[in-house]
Design a protein around this motif. Structure first.
Motif, mmCIF file in Angstrom:
data_model
loop_
_atom_site.group_PDB
_atom_site.id
_atom_site.type_symbol
_atom_site.label_atom_id
_atom_site.label_comp_id
_atom_site.label_asym_id
_atom_site.label_seq_id
_atom_site.Cartn_x
_atom_site.Cartn_y
_atom_site.Cartn_z
ATOM 1 N N GLU A 80 -5.028 16.167 -2.382
ATOM 2 C CA GLU A 80 -5.778 15.028 -1.858
ATOM 3 C C GLU A 80 -4.822 13.852 -1.729
ATOM 4 O O GLU A 80 -3.964 13.643 -2.578
ATOM 5 C CB GLU A 80 -6.908 14.691 -2.831
ATOM 6 C CG GLU A 80 -7.783 13.557 -2.397
ATOM 7 C CD GLU A 80 -8.862 13.263 -3.454
ATOM 8 O OE1 GLU A 80 -9.388 12.149 -3.394
ATOM 9 O OE2 GLU A 80 -9.138 14.101 -4.310
ATOM 10 N N VAL A 81 -4.938 13.079 -0.656
ATOM 11 C CA VAL A 81 -4.109 11.894 -0.461
ATOM 12 C C VAL A 81 -4.870 10.700 -1.003
ATOM 13 O O VAL A 81 -6.010 10.432 -0.621
ATOM 14 C CB VAL A 81 -3.764 11.683 1.027
ATOM 15 C CG1 VAL A 81 -2.973 10.397 1.211
ATOM 16 C CG2 VAL A 81 -2.976 12.872 1.555
ATOM 17 N N VAL A 82 -4.210 9.998 -1.916
ATOM 18 C CA VAL A 82 -4.817 8.841 -2.563
ATOM 19 C C VAL A 82 -4.073 7.592 -2.109
ATOM 20 O O VAL A 82 -2.843 7.558 -2.081
ATOM 21 C CB VAL A 82 -4.738 8.972 -4.101
ATOM 22 C CG1 VAL A 82 -5.281 7.736 -4.787
ATOM 23 C CG2 VAL A 82 -5.437 10.226 -4.576
ATOM 24 N N THR A 83 -4.798 6.543 -1.756
ATOM 25 C CA THR A 83 -4.208 5.260 -1.365
ATOM 26 C C THR A 83 -4.256 4.326 -2.563
ATOM 27 O O THR A 83 -5.314 4.134 -3.174
ATOM 28 C CB THR A 83 -4.977 4.643 -0.182
ATOM 29 O OG1 THR A 83 -4.920 5.546 0.921
ATOM 30 C CG2 THR A 83 -4.371 3.312 0.224
ATOM 31 N N ILE A 84 -3.097 3.760 -2.884
ATOM 32 C CA ILE A 84 -2.988 2.823 -4.009
ATOM 33 C C ILE A 84 -2.529 1.486 -3.446
ATOM 34 O O ILE A 84 -1.552 1.420 -2.701
ATOM 35 C CB ILE A 84 -1.985 3.329 -5.064
ATOM 36 C CG1 ILE A 84 -2.392 4.722 -5.554
ATOM 37 C CG2 ILE A 84 -1.856 2.340 -6.212
ATOM 38 C CD1 ILE A 84 -1.326 5.399 -6.378
ATOM 39 N N VAL A 85 -3.228 0.424 -3.805
ATOM 40 C CA VAL A 85 -2.873 -0.917 -3.347
ATOM 41 C C VAL A 85 -2.358 -1.711 -4.537
ATOM 42 O O VAL A 85 -3.052 -1.855 -5.541
ATOM 43 C CB VAL A 85 -4.091 -1.631 -2.706
ATOM 44 C CG1 VAL A 85 -3.704 -3.043 -2.283
ATOM 45 C CG2 VAL A 85 -4.613 -0.831 -1.534
ATOM 46 N N HIS A 86 -1.132 -2.194 -4.417
ATOM 47 C CA HIS A 86 -0.512 -3.029 -5.459
ATOM 48 C C HIS A 86 -0.576 -4.483 -5.013
ATOM 49 O O HIS A 86 -0.552 -4.783 -3.824
ATOM 50 C CB HIS A 86 0.959 -2.638 -5.655
ATOM 51 C CG HIS A 86 1.179 -1.200 -6.015
ATOM 52 N ND1 HIS A 86 1.096 -0.744 -7.298
ATOM 53 C CD2 HIS A 86 1.485 -0.119 -5.246
ATOM 54 C CE1 HIS A 86 1.346 0.558 -7.314
ATOM 55 N NE2 HIS A 86 1.573 0.957 -6.076
ATOM 56 N N SER A 87 -0.610 -5.402 -5.970
ATOM 57 C CA SER A 87 -0.658 -6.821 -5.613
ATOM 58 C C SER A 87 0.666 -7.301 -5.009
ATOM 59 O O SER A 87 0.707 -8.294 -4.300
ATOM 60 C CB SER A 87 -1.017 -7.673 -6.835
ATOM 61 O OG SER A 87 -0.023 -7.514 -7.828
ATOM 62 N N THR B 174 0.858 -1.195 0.000
ATOM 63 C CA THR B 174 0.000 0.000 0.000
ATOM 64 C C THR B 174 0.885 1.233 0.000
ATOM 65 O O THR B 174 1.828 1.340 0.784
ATOM 66 C CB THR B 174 -0.898 0.014 1.245
ATOM 67 O OG1 THR B 174 -1.660 -1.198 1.270
ATOM 68 C CG2 THR B 174 -1.838 1.197 1.223
ATOM 69 N N GLU B 175 0.557 2.161 -0.886
ATOM 70 C CA GLU B 175 1.283 3.428 -0.886
ATOM 71 C C GLU B 175 0.285 4.572 -0.907
ATOM 72 O O GLU B 175 -0.847 4.424 -1.389
ATOM 73 C CB GLU B 175 2.265 3.516 -2.054
ATOM 74 C CG GLU B 175 1.676 3.928 -3.369
ATOM 75 C CD GLU B 175 2.710 4.079 -4.484
ATOM 76 O OE1 GLU B 175 3.507 5.041 -4.444
ATOM 77 O OE2 GLU B 175 2.693 3.235 -5.382
ATOM 78 N N GLN B 176 0.692 5.649 -0.354
ATOM 79 C CA GLN B 176 -0.168 6.836 -0.354
ATOM 80 C C GLN B 176 0.552 7.932 -1.109
ATOM 81 O O GLN B 176 1.741 8.165 -0.893
ATOM 82 C CB GLN B 176 -0.487 7.273 1.074
ATOM 83 C CG GLN B 176 -1.306 6.230 1.810
ATOM 84 C CD GLN B 176 -1.760 6.713 3.172
ATOM 85 O OE1 GLN B 176 -1.077 7.482 3.815
ATOM 86 N NE2 GLN B 176 -2.919 6.256 3.591
ATOM 87 N N ARG B 177 -0.213 8.592 -2.004
ATOM 88 C CA ARG B 177 0.358 9.670 -2.805
ATOM 89 C C ARG B 177 -0.483 10.919 -2.624
ATOM 90 O O ARG B 177 -1.713 10.862 -2.525
ATOM 91 C CB ARG B 177 0.330 9.317 -4.286
ATOM 92 C CG ARG B 177 1.319 8.265 -4.693
ATOM 93 C CD ARG B 177 1.363 8.151 -6.189
ATOM 94 N NE ARG B 177 2.147 6.983 -6.564
ATOM 95 C CZ ARG B 177 2.140 6.471 -7.762
ATOM 96 N NH1 ARG B 177 1.387 6.996 -8.705
ATOM 97 N NH2 ARG B 177 2.872 5.431 -8.038
ATOM 98 N N ALA B 178 0.212 12.021 -2.633
ATOM 99 C CA ALA B 178 -0.486 13.301 -2.618
ATOM 100 C C ALA B 178 -0.750 13.693 -4.064
ATOM 101 O O ALA B 178 0.158 13.741 -4.883
ATOM 102 C CB ALA B 178 0.365 14.355 -1.921
ATOM 103 N N VAL B 179 -2.008 13.924 -4.374
ATOM 104 C CA VAL B 179 -2.407 14.258 -5.743
ATOM 105 C C VAL B 179 -3.054 15.642 -5.721
ATOM 106 O O VAL B 179 -3.934 15.912 -4.896
ATOM 107 C CB VAL B 179 -3.399 13.201 -6.289
ATOM 108 C CG1 VAL B 179 -3.848 13.564 -7.692
ATOM 109 C CG2 VAL B 179 -2.776 11.819 -6.262
ATOM 110 N N GLY B 180 -2.594 16.489 -6.646
ATOM 111 C CA GLY B 180 -3.193 17.818 -6.727
ATOM 112 C C GLY B 180 -4.540 17.763 -7.439
ATOM 113 O O GLY B 180 -4.741 17.014 -8.381
#
Length: 171
Positions: free
Chosen positions: A104-111, A92-98
């Motif tokens: 906005e902080v977006v959570t991305i889940v990779h397999s 799981t990674e969290q990215r700050a997206v403009g």
């Protein structure tokens, strides 16, 4: 510390204290001389100290340290398996997206972990396994037996050696 040549009275006192069972360090403190000076006086007088207690204590300490290294090696191997278990788990990674409304902080889940993280995990496992093997190698004698196997074989008159050899090298 006393300076100057050693007197006959000091030589006599070294012999007396030695006969009382005093250690070289105790005699040195009492006479105000260095332990090396007391050792030279004793050698000249043909005196020596019984070191069986020291030898036994040293052997016991070596056994204790070998047991601690074995436990650490076992724990390092467990660590390697635990780290390796993360190779194929969700990441799981969290990215700050403009966005027009701000950040906005977006959570991305990779397999599984991304390549850079996987490379770090593989490197970590390799380092831990190397350290594990280095600890195990310390306690293997020149015949390839672990120190504990050699001790057991010696205690059993060589009977344990064949079982230890069949088991292969320690890991």
């Amino acid at each position: 510390m006393a300076d100057g040549p050693v007197t006959d009275a000091e030589r006599d006192r070294v012999a007396e204290l030695h006969a009382e069972g005093k250690s070289r360090a105790q005699i040195a403190r009492e006479l105000g001389r260095s332990p090396n000076t007391i050792g030279r006086i004793a050698a000249a007088l043909g005196l020596s100290w019984d070191r069986t207690g020291t030898a036994e204590a040293t052997r016991a300490r070596q056994v204790d340290l070998a047991a601690r290294r074995a436990e650490l090696a076992r724990l390092l191997l467990e660590d390697a398996f635990r780290i390796r278990g993360r190779f194929f788990t969700e990441y799981t990674e969290q990215r700050a997206v403009g966005s027009p409304d701000g950040v906005e902080v977006v959570t991305i889940v990779h397999s599984e972990p991304p390549a850079a993280e996987l490379r770090n995990l593989v490197t970590s496992v390799a380092v831990v396994v190397d350290k594990h093997l280095a600890l195990v190698k310390v306690d293997v004698d020149s015949t390839g037996k672990a120190a504990v196997d050699a001790w057991l074989a010696d205690m059993l008159g060589g009977a344990a050696g064949s079982a230890a050899e069949q088991a292969g090298p320690p890991v």
